[in-house]
Design a protein around this motif. Structure first.
Motif, short mmCIF file in Angstrom:
data_model
loop_
_atom_site.label_atom_id
_atom_site.label_comp_id
_atom_site.label_asym_id
_atom_site.label_seq_id
_atom_site.Cartn_x
_atom_site.Cartn_y
_atom_site.Cartn_z
N ALA A 1 66.16 85.14 45.84
CA ALA A 1 66.29 86.45 46.49
C ALA A 1 66.27 87.56 45.46
N GLU A 2 66.97 87.35 44.35
CA GLU A 2 67.01 88.36 43.28
C GLU A 2 65.64 88.56 42.65
N ILE A 3 64.97 87.44 42.40
CA ILE A 3 63.63 87.52 41.81
C ILE A 3 62.67 88.20 42.78
N GLY A 4 62.73 87.80 44.05
CA GLY A 4 61.83 88.38 45.04
C GLY A 4 62.06 89.86 45.24
N GLN A 5 63.33 90.26 45.24
CA GLN A 5 63.64 91.68 45.41
C GLN A 5 63.12 92.49 44.22
N VAL A 49 57.47 89.52 53.29
CA VAL A 49 56.81 88.68 54.29
C VAL A 49 56.09 89.60 55.27
N GLU A 50 54.78 89.53 55.31
CA GLU A 50 53.99 90.39 56.18
C GLU A 50 54.14 89.96 57.63
N ASP A 51 53.93 90.90 58.54
CA ASP A 51 54.04 90.60 59.96
C ASP A 51 53.06 89.50 60.37
N TYR A 93 59.31 83.47 52.86
CA TYR A 93 59.72 84.31 51.72
C TYR A 93 59.89 83.45 50.47
N GLU A 94 60.50 82.29 50.64
CA GLU A 94 60.71 81.39 49.49
C GLU A 94 59.38 80.99 48.87
N GLU A 95 58.40 80.66 49.73
CA GLU A 95 57.08 80.27 49.21
C GLU A 95 56.42 81.42 48.46
N ARG A 96 56.59 82.64 48.95
CA ARG A 96 56.00 83.80 48.27
C ARG A 96 56.64 84.00 46.89
N VAL A 97 57.95 83.82 46.81
CA VAL A 97 58.63 83.98 45.53
C VAL A 97 58.20 82.88 44.56
N VAL A 98 58.08 81.65 45.05
CA VAL A 98 57.61 80.54 44.20
C VAL A 98 56.21 80.84 43.68
N ASP A 99 55.34 81.39 44.54
CA ASP A 99 53.99 81.77 44.10
C ASP A 99 54.07 82.81 42.99
N HIS A 100 54.97 83.76 43.15
CA HIS A 100 55.13 84.82 42.15
C HIS A 100 55.57 84.24 40.80
N ILE A 101 56.58 83.37 40.84
CA ILE A 101 57.08 82.78 39.59
C ILE A 101 56.02 81.91 38.95
N SER A 102 55.25 81.20 39.78
CA SER A 102 54.21 80.30 39.26
C SER A 102 53.18 81.04 38.42
N GLN A 103 53.01 82.33 38.69
CA GLN A 103 52.05 83.13 37.91
C GLN A 103 52.63 83.54 36.56
N LEU A 104 53.94 83.37 36.39
CA LEU A 104 54.60 83.84 35.17
C LEU A 104 54.97 82.70 34.22
N ILE A 105 54.79 81.46 34.64
CA ILE A 105 55.16 80.32 33.80
C ILE A 105 53.90 79.59 33.36
#
Length: 449
Positions: free
Chosen positions: A366-370, A376-378, A418-430
């Motif tokens: 949640a902290e990373i995503g924020q 999460v789009e409609d 939301y969790e999947e979106r955050v995981v996708d975001h982190i995956s681009q940084l590692i």
């Protein structure tokens, strides 16, 4: 309003709030004045009913709303003034008891209460430059495609009755009646009539089908088997049983070419188009398994990376959810609550660790995503809702309405997206390195998954 902080222990902050009787009386007076202007009371001209009379009629009801709004306002002010990040709804206590509450409802005394806020922990996210993970990947082989085509062919396999007097062979379809017995007594769920069974399909208990090879129409056989030790019904697990079986029909499989005929049965233009579709589905399955394993490795890395105090209430709520599911599953299977080789206390401790991990990772994601502005789009939520509705054929509208009218249920649907979106975001940084593995290695379950 008088606010005094009375305690600060870890993530728990406690405050004492006193709402003076004079302030409450003023709020009550203002509300009664509004009521007076609109009230039409029998025996009085519109808008002319005495305030005292209105107080007798509506005073307690109005004061209840006044107190509730005053409590909400006090809580909001405490949160804003102290910069609190709330983990759960605040806990209220009224040390003066019911008597003091009643006096406050009559605007005859101060209203005092204590409120405890459980806050979110503060921790630094940092960078992810030092996280390096392997992603297992496997290629879809011709063997995999052929096996999938064979499976599809088996699903639409047709059978013709064998000639009179013929004996059943492996691959044949039998129609049978059966009654299962333990120590000569029929057991619940062990009886079936007009059941179709393809010999060699391993659809029944190990050893059952083999004993029907060579049987003919009208023949009765006693099939002796031993239920597996890990059988889902605990009262049958590991038990020796006998089945009285009567064969009512024997049918042989009709030849079906895994080619154009099969493609037509499934509505494809030709066999090449079917093979491409099968290959695409297998690749999607392989990709999902690869992603799931990478996600698991990433969550493990994050779990090991962060250590901070957890809100007790969130952990307790998560533990109760997990333990409740475990109890229900154990009850359905007729199994003990304690896991094999462990006491109930040890099992509870293990499940609590799982709850702590989930809460910790939830807060981290949640902290990373924020911080990254993940949303999460409609359309994503709508797609998920449509997919959920499809799981209940004939009840799609009820499912759709339930989620659309239930914010909590909708939030539960939104959370994994939301969790999947955050995981996708982190995956681009590692740093991620693909590791080629076999299909069996890819699909092998992790021991601790």
């Amino acid at each position: 309003m008088q606010v005094t902080q009375t305690s600060s222990q870890g993530l728990k902050q406690e405050f004492k709030v006193v709402l003076p009787a004079a302030d409450l009386a003023a709020k009550l007076g203002a509300q009664l004045a509004e009521v007076q202007a609109k009230a039409q009371i029998k025996g009085f001209r519109p808008g002319k009913a005495p305030i005292g009379h209105l107080k007798k009629l509506y005073g307690k009801s109005i004061m209840g709303d006044v107190l509730q709004e005053a409590v909400n306002e006090a809580n909001r002010k405490i949160v804003e003034d102290n910069g609190l990040r709330i983990a759960v709804e605040p806990k209220l206590e009224f040390p003066g008891g019911q008597e003091e509450v009643e006096r406050a409802l009559e605007a005859e005394g101060d209203f005092a209460f204590t409120v405890t806020f459980e806050t979110l922990p503060k921790f630094e996210i940092g960078s992810f430059d030092d996280i390096s993970l392997e992603r297992p990947v496997a290629e879809v082989s011709d063997e995999d495609i052929n096996a999938a085509l064979k499976n599809l062919a088996d699903r639409v396999q047709e059978f013709d009755a064998r000639e009179e007097g013929a004996k059943a062979e492996s691959g044949d379809k039998l129609t049978i009646d059966f009654t299962g017995k333990l120590d000569g007594v029929a057991f619940e769920g062990g009886t079936g009539g007009d059941v179709d069974l393809v010999l060699g399909s391993n659809a029944f208990i190990p050893g059952f089908e083999e004993q029907l090879v060579g049987a003919g129409v009208g023949e009765a056989r006693i099939v002796k088997v031993t239920f597996p030790e890990d059988y889902s019904a605990a009262h049958l697990a590991g038990k020796d049983a006998e089945f009285d079986v009567t064969v009512k029909a024997v049918s042989a499989p009709k030849a079906l070419e895994i080619g154009e005929d099969l493609a037509k049965k499934y509505g494809f233009e030709n066999f090449d188009a079917m093979k491409e579709a099968v290959k695409g589905n297998l690749e999607a399955d392989f990709h999902k398994i690869s992603r799931d394993k990478l996600k698991r490795a990433l969550l493990d890395a994050l779990d090991n990376r962060y250590s901070f105090e957890l809100p007790e209430t969130l952990v307790e709520q998560e533990f109760n959810n997990i333990w409740g599911q475990h109890e229900a599953e154990s009850q359905r299977a007729g199994q003990p609550i304690a896991e094999e080789g462990k006491t109930e206390e040890e099992t509870r401790a293990e499940f609590r660790k799982i709850a702590e991990r989930r809460v910790r990772l939830g807060l981290v994601l949640a902290e990373i995503g924020q911080g990254a502005g993940v949303k999460v789009e409609d359309k994503d939520l709508t797609e998920a809702l449509v997919e959920r509705a499809r799981m209940f054929p004939g009840q799609e509208k009820q499912v759709w309405d339930f989620y659309r009218n239930n914010e909590q249920a909708l939030a539960q649907l939104r959370a994994p997206i939301y969790e999947e979106r955050v995981v996708d975001h982190i995956s681009q940084l590692i740093k991620i390195t693909d590791k080629t593995v076999t299909k069996d290695e890819l699909f092998k379950e992790d021991e601790e998954a």
